[in-house]
Scaffold this active site. Sequence first.
Site, PDB file in Angstrom:
ATOM      1  N   HIS A 187       0.825  -1.214   0.000  1.00  0.00           N
ATOM      2  CA  HIS A 187       0.000   0.000   0.000  1.00  0.00           C
ATOM      3  C   HIS A 187       0.855   1.259   0.000  1.00  0.00           C
ATOM      4  O   HIS A 187       2.073   1.223   0.197  1.00  0.00           O
ATOM      5  CB  HIS A 187      -0.957   0.002   1.197  1.00  0.00           C
ATOM      6  CG  HIS A 187      -0.303  -0.047   2.544  1.00  0.00           C
ATOM      7  ND1 HIS A 187       0.346   1.024   3.116  1.00  0.00           N
ATOM      8  CD2 HIS A 187      -0.207  -1.051   3.454  1.00  0.00           C
ATOM      9  CE1 HIS A 187       0.808   0.708   4.300  1.00  0.00           C
ATOM     10  NE2 HIS A 187       0.493  -0.573   4.533  1.00  0.00           N
ATOM     11  N   CYS A 227       3.301  -5.102   6.446  1.00  0.00           N
ATOM     12  CA  CYS A 227       2.904  -4.716   5.100  1.00  0.00           C
ATOM     13  C   CYS A 227       4.092  -4.120   4.340  1.00  0.00           C
ATOM     14  O   CYS A 227       5.113  -3.768   4.919  1.00  0.00           O
ATOM     15  CB  CYS A 227       1.763  -3.710   5.149  1.00  0.00           C
ATOM     16  SG  CYS A 227       0.163  -4.444   5.592  1.00  0.00           S
TER      17      CYS A 227
END
Length: 239
Positions: free
Chosen positions: A198, A214
Amino acid sequence: MCLLAACGASAGRKSSASPVPVKAKHCRGGTTSVGSGRVAVAAVVRNGATAYRRPGNKPFARFGHLNQNDFPTVFRVVAVIRRGDCQATWYHVQLPIKPNGVRGFVPAGAVRLASVRSRIVVQVSKRRLTLFRRGRPVLHTTVAVGSKATPTPVGSYYVNQLLVPTDPSGPYGPGAIGISAFSNVLTGWTQGGPIAIHGTNEPWSIGHAVSNGCIRVRNPVLRRLFAATPAGTPVVIRP
C-alpha cells in the site's frame, strides 16, 4: 448478406463435398500444472465455492461470491484435474486464508477463469519490489518492510483484493493491494492481520524495516501498481 445464388453458384447443382466428421476431444486425464512465469491463472468464485483437501473429501473452507471487504473472491490456480474428454472437474488453488500458502481443491463449475500477465517479486533484505509483465521486469522500486518485531512473511502468495481507502492522505495512501498472506505475529488484528502492498503518508519510511508487516511504496508508485496488478497476480516475497 451475400447468398450463394448471388455469388455465382449454379442453381440446382448439389455439392459433392461430404461433411467432415468432428473428432471428439481427447485428453490424458489427470492433474496438470497451470501457469508459468509469464502467465498465471485466477479463479473467480461465481456464487459460492467449497474447498476440499482432496476432491470429494470433507470440505474445510467455504467462500461466498464476495469476501468480507465486498471484493470478489479470487483464488490462484496451480493445477487442473481433467477427464479423458478434456473437461475440467477440479481446480487445485491457493486460498486467501490461514495458514499462509494453504491450498485446496474447488469444483470447476464453482469458478470462472481469467489469465493474469503480471507478477510481483519483493526482496525483503534489499527493500526492493519488482513488477513483471509477461515475464519481463517493467518497474523497480524501493519499499518499506516489516520491522524485526513484526516481519513481512516470506512465501508465495497472490493479489486477492484491491481496496481504496476513504482517506487517500491516510496511512494507506491512495490504495491497498491486498495479498493472500497474513502476519505470523499479529494474530489478534482485525481479519487475522492481513498483509498488503500500500501507499503511505510517511514517505520517510521507504527503504526501512518499520511496518507491521505490510509493504509500503510511495503513493505515485502505488497508483501504477494498483492499475497493473489485477486480482490473481502472483506475489513472491523473498528474504
